[in-house]
Design a protein around this motif. Structure first.
Motif, mmCIF file in Angstrom:
data_model
loop_
_atom_site.group_PDB
_atom_site.id
_atom_site.type_symbol
_atom_site.label_atom_id
_atom_site.label_comp_id
_atom_site.label_asym_id
_atom_site.label_seq_id
_atom_site.Cartn_x
_atom_site.Cartn_y
_atom_site.Cartn_z
ATOM 1 N N PHE A 129 38.128 36.117 33.197
ATOM 2 C CA PHE A 129 37.680 37.417 32.711
ATOM 3 C C PHE A 129 38.159 38.536 33.628
ATOM 4 O O PHE A 129 38.495 38.309 34.785
ATOM 5 C CB PHE A 129 36.150 37.453 32.583
ATOM 6 N N ASP A 130 38.208 39.736 33.074
ATOM 7 C CA ASP A 130 38.704 40.930 33.763
ATOM 8 C C ASP A 130 40.167 40.737 34.139
ATOM 9 O O ASP A 130 41.053 41.146 33.393
ATOM 10 C CB ASP A 130 37.840 41.270 34.977
ATOM 11 N N SER A 131 40.455 40.143 35.289
ATOM 12 C CA SER A 131 41.828 39.818 35.659
ATOM 13 C C SER A 131 42.082 38.393 35.186
ATOM 14 O O SER A 131 41.682 37.425 35.832
ATOM 15 C CB SER A 131 42.015 39.925 37.180
ATOM 16 N N ILE A 132 42.704 38.282 34.019
ATOM 17 C CA ILE A 132 42.755 36.994 33.322
ATOM 18 C C ILE A 132 43.998 36.190 33.684
ATOM 19 O O ILE A 132 44.852 36.637 34.444
ATOM 20 C CB ILE A 132 42.653 37.188 31.800
ATOM 21 N N VAL A 133 44.084 34.987 33.132
ATOM 22 C CA VAL A 133 45.183 34.067 33.403
ATOM 23 C C VAL A 133 45.857 33.670 32.092
ATOM 24 O O VAL A 133 45.330 33.918 31.011
ATOM 25 C CB VAL A 133 44.680 32.798 34.137
ATOM 26 N N SER A 134 47.019 33.023 32.217
ATOM 27 C CA SER A 134 47.751 32.594 31.020
ATOM 28 C C SER A 134 47.658 31.089 30.789
ATOM 29 O O SER A 134 48.324 30.558 29.902
ATOM 30 C CB SER A 134 49.219 33.011 31.135
ATOM 31 N N ASP A 144 41.322 45.830 27.124
ATOM 32 C CA ASP A 144 42.641 46.286 26.687
ATOM 33 C C ASP A 144 43.071 47.395 27.640
ATOM 34 O O ASP A 144 42.998 48.586 27.325
ATOM 35 C CB ASP A 144 42.597 46.774 25.237
ATOM 36 N N PHE A 145 43.493 46.978 28.848
ATOM 37 C CA PHE A 145 43.815 47.923 29.906
ATOM 38 C C PHE A 145 44.903 48.902 29.488
ATOM 39 O O PHE A 145 44.797 50.107 29.729
ATOM 40 C CB PHE A 145 44.276 47.165 31.158
ATOM 41 N N ALA A 146 45.959 48.381 28.879
ATOM 42 C CA ALA A 146 47.088 49.237 28.513
ATOM 43 C C ALA A 146 46.673 50.293 27.499
ATOM 44 O O ALA A 146 47.056 51.461 27.615
ATOM 45 C CB ALA A 146 48.226 48.384 27.962
ATOM 46 N N ASP A 178 46.096 45.914 37.172
ATOM 47 C CA ASP A 178 46.912 47.008 37.693
ATOM 48 C C ASP A 178 48.212 47.123 36.914
ATOM 49 O O ASP A 178 48.608 48.218 36.503
ATOM 50 C CB ASP A 178 47.223 46.787 39.174
ATOM 51 N N ASN A 179 48.875 46.013 36.690
ATOM 52 C CA ASN A 179 50.152 46.042 35.961
ATOM 53 C C ASN A 179 49.965 46.538 34.538
ATOM 54 O O ASN A 179 50.755 47.352 34.041
ATOM 55 C CB ASN A 179 50.779 44.645 35.959
ATOM 56 N N GLU A 180 48.927 46.061 33.862
ATOM 57 C CA GLU A 180 48.701 46.461 32.479
ATOM 58 C C GLU A 180 48.339 47.936 32.379
ATOM 59 O O GLU A 180 48.822 48.654 31.491
ATOM 60 C CB GLU A 180 47.605 45.596 31.858
ATOM 61 N N GLN A 185 50.011 53.527 31.053
ATOM 62 C CA GLN A 185 50.182 54.933 31.424
ATOM 63 C C GLN A 185 51.637 55.368 31.244
ATOM 64 O O GLN A 185 51.917 56.425 30.648
ATOM 65 C CB GLN A 185 49.748 55.134 32.873
ATOM 66 N N ILE A 186 52.546 54.562 31.773
ATOM 67 C CA ILE A 186 53.965 54.920 31.731
ATOM 68 C C ILE A 186 54.479 54.964 30.289
ATOM 69 O O ILE A 186 55.249 55.867 29.920
ATOM 70 C CB ILE A 186 54.802 53.932 32.571
ATOM 71 N N GLU A 187 54.043 54.025 29.467
ATOM 72 C CA GLU A 187 54.466 54.010 28.066
ATOM 73 C C GLU A 187 53.984 55.268 27.346
ATOM 74 O O GLU A 187 54.718 55.870 26.560
ATOM 75 C CB GLU A 187 53.920 52.758 27.371
#
Length: 353
Positions: A129-134, A144-146, A178-180, A185-187
């Motif tokens: 959860f929160d910072s999830i894994v694949s 939905d961070f992005a 952080d990455n998402e 933001q950049i998109e």
């Protein structure tokens, strides 16, 4: 008088025996854990900011109540230093202790997949959860961070009429959120070619780190019109950096994206009364820790939720700003999430009690 060497040996033997007895008891208790009386663990990769503290507290509050009510045998919380190596070691220990479910806030989206797969093969359910894994065997409960950071970036860009200089303050370096958030933001900013990013720094989602990071770059920058952060307390640190820098910012602060911290909300309210300062705040809710506990409990009891689930974010604007002014200092906007909420909002059908 006793021989000092023999005395030391007896003490060492006694300590070793106590350690072995504790290990045997812990292993025996873990082996007795079952879906009827489960043991649920939290593996939290990082504990260095307000958001993570609140998240752990919300997990512990829900777990403590469940233990008091006899719903679980026990719960375990382990906090890491932000590295994958330490979290792998802690996860390996939880596997040996044969817990029923591990709720993991991960240090990496991919690096822990092998360890998680081992947990699944050992019959342990895993909820990331929160910072999830694949890892394919893990359930995920994320934000939905992005999207939400993209929405906030677009709103602030519109308030700038599509022109201006901005600073981007990133969060916990190397983490999936952080990455998402950064990518979102950049998109979003691609729609506004006349908005220029004049600096990108890491604030670690922490007030003090964000304040220092922004203060260090301000002297070398042109006038800054807005700052995009990631929350966790960085919003107030950013505001403090501009307050201390003064100059042109003394009366005209940049638009700082709020991350839901109580200190920032109070600062925002004071600025609003003084000169009409306006912004918007969106944040992921640290109460997800409680939701993660109850979802883990339901999974231990046999619930079959969707493999991927999404949590709501909190939004504060001028319309509801006053509702949050009495929050304790140093806290993050967050509702609590009950067992009933988890059953109603996250599970496909209510789990049997």
């Amino acid at each position: 008088m006793q021989n000092p060497s023999k005395s030391r040996n007896r003490l060492i033997f006694a300590a070793l025996a106590a350690t072995l007895l504790f290990s045997f008891t812990a292993d025996r208790n873990a082996a007795q854990a079952s879906p009827e009386s489960p043991v649920i663990a939290l593996s939290n990769s990082y504990y260095g900011n307000t958001w993570r503290h609140q998240m752990v507290e919300s997990f512990e509050e829900a777990a403590g109540q469940a233990k008091k009510d006899g719903k679980i045998q026990d719960f375990i919380v382990v906090n890491g230093d932000g590295t994958t190596n330490q979290q792998m070691s802690q996860m390996a220990d939880l596997i040996l202790r044969k817990v029923d479910v591990i709720a993991i806030n991960a240090a990496s989206e991919t690096a822990l997949n092998g360890t998680i797969q081992k947990a699944c093969q050992a019959g342990i359910k895993v909820l990331a959860f929160d910072s999830i894994v694949s890892a394919p065997c893990a359930y995920t409960l994320g934000f939905d961070f992005a999207k939400y950071q993209g929405d906030m970036a677009r709103e602030i860009a519109k308030r700038l009429n599509g022109k201006g200089n901005i600073i981007v303050v990133r969060g916990v370096k190397g983490s999936a959120p952080d990455n998402e958030m950064y990518n979102g933001q950049i998109e979003a900013l691609k729609q506004f070619p006349e908005i220029k990013t004049v600096a990108t720094v890491y604030g670690q989602a922490t007030t003090s780190v964000a304040q220092s990071a922004v203060a260090n770059v301000l002297p070398s920058l042109p006038h800054v019109d807005a700052v995009l952060g990631q929350g966790g307390g960085d919003d107030f640190g950013i505001a403090q950096a501009f307050e201390q820098y003064g100059g042109a910012y003394a009366d005209a602060m940049p638009i700082i994206s709020g991350g839901g911290s109580s200190n920032f909300i109070q600062w925002w309210s004071e600025r609003r009364k003084k000169n009409g300062y306006s912004t918007i705040s969106m944040n992921t809710t640290p109460g997800i820790g409680g939701a993660a506990f109850w979802l883990s409990y339901e999974i231990a009891k046999g619930a079959k939720p969707p493999q991927k689930m999404t949590m709501p974010v909190a939004v504060v604007d001028e319309k509801n700003l006053d509702e949050y002014l009495k929050m304790p200092s140093g806290t993050i906007v967050s509702p609590s999430f009950s067992q009933e909420w988890v059953q109603r909002m996250l599970l496909q059908s209510p789990a049997k009690q």
